[in-house]
Design an enzyme around this catalytic site. Structure first.
Site, mmCIF file in Angstrom:
data_model
loop_
_atom_site.group_PDB
_atom_site.id
_atom_site.type_symbol
_atom_site.label_atom_id
_atom_site.label_comp_id
_atom_site.label_asym_id
_atom_site.label_seq_id
_atom_site.Cartn_x
_atom_site.Cartn_y
_atom_site.Cartn_z
ATOM 1 N N HIS A 36 20.224 41.783 4.216
ATOM 2 C CA HIS A 36 20.830 40.551 3.706
ATOM 3 C C HIS A 36 22.340 40.689 3.618
ATOM 4 O O HIS A 36 22.887 41.764 3.817
ATOM 5 C CB HIS A 36 20.210 40.127 2.374
ATOM 6 C CG HIS A 36 20.490 41.045 1.221
ATOM 7 N ND1 HIS A 36 19.992 42.331 1.140
ATOM 8 C CD2 HIS A 36 21.220 40.861 0.092
ATOM 9 C CE1 HIS A 36 20.396 42.882 0.005
ATOM 10 N NE2 HIS A 36 21.138 42.012 -0.644
ATOM 11 N N HIS A 71 24.767 40.614 1.355
ATOM 12 C CA HIS A 71 25.614 41.137 0.273
ATOM 13 C C HIS A 71 26.427 42.346 0.727
ATOM 14 O O HIS A 71 25.960 43.172 1.507
ATOM 15 C CB HIS A 71 24.762 41.513 -0.942
ATOM 16 C CG HIS A 71 24.332 40.326 -1.741
ATOM 17 N ND1 HIS A 71 23.249 40.340 -2.579
ATOM 18 C CD2 HIS A 71 24.853 39.064 -1.815
ATOM 19 C CE1 HIS A 71 23.121 39.147 -3.152
ATOM 20 N NE2 HIS A 71 24.071 38.361 -2.703
ATOM 21 N N ASP A 117 27.200 45.086 -0.606
ATOM 22 C CA ASP A 117 26.679 46.443 -0.828
ATOM 23 C C ASP A 117 25.543 46.782 0.153
ATOM 24 O O ASP A 117 24.876 47.803 0.013
ATOM 25 C CB ASP A 117 26.215 46.632 -2.287
ATOM 26 C CG ASP A 117 25.077 45.710 -2.680
ATOM 27 O OD1 ASP A 117 25.143 44.507 -2.365
ATOM 28 O OD2 ASP A 117 24.108 46.193 -3.301
ATOM 29 N N HIS A 169 16.300 36.642 -3.754
ATOM 30 C CA HIS A 169 17.581 37.299 -4.090
ATOM 31 C C HIS A 169 18.709 36.573 -3.358
ATOM 32 O O HIS A 169 19.707 36.192 -3.955
ATOM 33 C CB HIS A 169 17.482 38.760 -3.670
ATOM 34 C CG HIS A 169 18.707 39.571 -3.903
ATOM 35 N ND1 HIS A 169 19.154 39.894 -5.156
ATOM 36 C CD2 HIS A 169 19.582 40.142 -3.035
ATOM 37 C CE1 HIS A 169 20.254 40.628 -5.041
ATOM 38 N NE2 HIS A 169 20.543 40.792 -3.763
ATOM 39 N N ASP A 190 16.690 43.980 -1.227
ATOM 40 C CA ASP A 190 16.693 43.590 -2.643
ATOM 41 C C ASP A 190 15.627 42.525 -2.938
ATOM 42 O O ASP A 190 15.824 41.653 -3.788
ATOM 43 C CB ASP A 190 18.085 43.075 -3.052
ATOM 44 C CG ASP A 190 19.126 44.185 -2.995
ATOM 45 O OD1 ASP A 190 18.758 45.351 -2.747
ATOM 46 O OD2 ASP A 190 20.317 43.878 -3.191
ATOM 47 N N HIS A 193 17.869 49.774 -3.723
ATOM 48 C CA HIS A 193 18.590 50.328 -4.877
ATOM 49 C C HIS A 193 17.717 51.292 -5.671
ATOM 50 O O HIS A 193 16.492 51.214 -5.632
ATOM 51 C CB HIS A 193 19.014 49.207 -5.838
ATOM 52 C CG HIS A 193 20.111 48.350 -5.318
ATOM 53 N ND1 HIS A 193 21.433 48.617 -5.551
ATOM 54 C CD2 HIS A 193 20.087 47.228 -4.566
ATOM 55 C CE1 HIS A 193 22.185 47.685 -4.973
ATOM 56 N NE2 HIS A 193 21.377 46.827 -4.358
HETATM 57 FE FE FE Z 1 22.042 45.060 -3.277
HETATM 58 ZN ZN ZN Z 2 21.828 42.141 -2.701
#
Ligand code: FE
Ligand code: ZN
Length: 254
Positions: A55, A57, A59, A113, A132, A170
């Site tokens: 995705h 994001h 990070d 998310h 996520d 994560h």
């Molecule tokens: Fe993340």
């Molecule tokens: Zn994310």
């Protein structure tokens, strides 16, 4: 699984390198930053042939540009999210398989998310990369999607074989366990799992991968309609999505 290398990145992210034993190609799942990934590849003198993006994001994609410049991998991501991903060499979508090297990935849309988030499964190897969406004993926060979106995404993943190994984006397990116990305090499997997972963390080991079976037994976000949870949460007269939404909202403030 031995052909998957877990690479901790940033403060609590994981990237994964899948080694395709038949073609010697290396496939990275997400690039939170380039340094630890580059270090691993260079120490082992490995190529980097593909990057799968879950995705948009930062990070999960901040390392993509650097790695693209240095190793020239093909970048792969969701067609429907390409307007905000790094330039894609291969676009994927749910329902179409992705074949790279000797590996075949199934793609699942897992909105919630974000909208446009995907998960990648190697069904033959019983491995699932969830980013996520589904996480070890938890699920991602709802930044863009609705509770209904995430509930449907998780319902989809729940159908996979119970021995599927979940690799999530994560390391949030410590907080996820403590939260799970507030929702599902009578669950003996959860209590036992707490001991096991805390031991891993104390040894500096990742809690990924987890099996889907373990998640079905202990992850409150997959268990919103379990009688013990319904009882504890007082959600008897609610539909499953509302039950899920209530648990998700509590976690946001946990
Ligand atoms: Fe993340
Ligand atoms: Zn994310």
């Amino acid at each position: 699984m031995s052909f998957i290398k877990i690479i901790p990145c940033l403060s609590d992210n994981y990237a994964y390198i899948i080694r395709d034993e038949h073609t010697n190609k290396n496939i990275l799942v997400d690039a939170p930053e380039h340094k630890p990934i580059e270090k691993y590849l260079d120490e082992k003198a490995l190529s980097l042939d593909f990057i799968l993006i879950t995705h948009h994001h930062s990070d999960h994609i901040d390392g993509v540009n650097y790695l693209k410049n240095k190793y020239s991998p093909k970048i792969i991501g969701a067609s429907r999210d390409k307007h905000r991903l790094p330039p894609l060499d291969i676009e994927v979508e749910e329902g179409k398989q992705l074949s790279i090297g000797s590996k075949t990935f199934n793609i699942y849309d897992v909105d919630g998310h974000t909208v446009g988030h995907i998960a990648y499964a190697l069904l033959e190897d019983k491995v699932l990369f969830t980013g996520d969406s589904l996480m070890v004993m938890g699920c991602g926060r709802l930044f863009e999607g609705t509770p209904d979106d995430m509930w449907k995404s998780l319902r989809k993943l729940k159908q996979l074989p119970k021995d599927t190994m979940i690799y999530s984006g994560h390391e949030y397990t410590r907080s996820n366990i403590e939260f799970a116990l507030t929702v599902d305090p009578q669950n003996d499997k959860l209590k036992a799992r707490k001991v096991k997972e805390l031991e891993k963390l104390a040894n500096g080991s990742p809690t990924v991968p987890a099996t889907l079976g373990e998640e079905l037994d202990t992850n409150p976000f997959l268990r919103e309609s379990e009688p013990s949870i319904v009882d504890h949460m007082n959600t008897k007269n609610q539909d499953p999505v509302s039950r899920f939404a209530k648990i998700r909202a509590l976690k946001d403030n946990f």
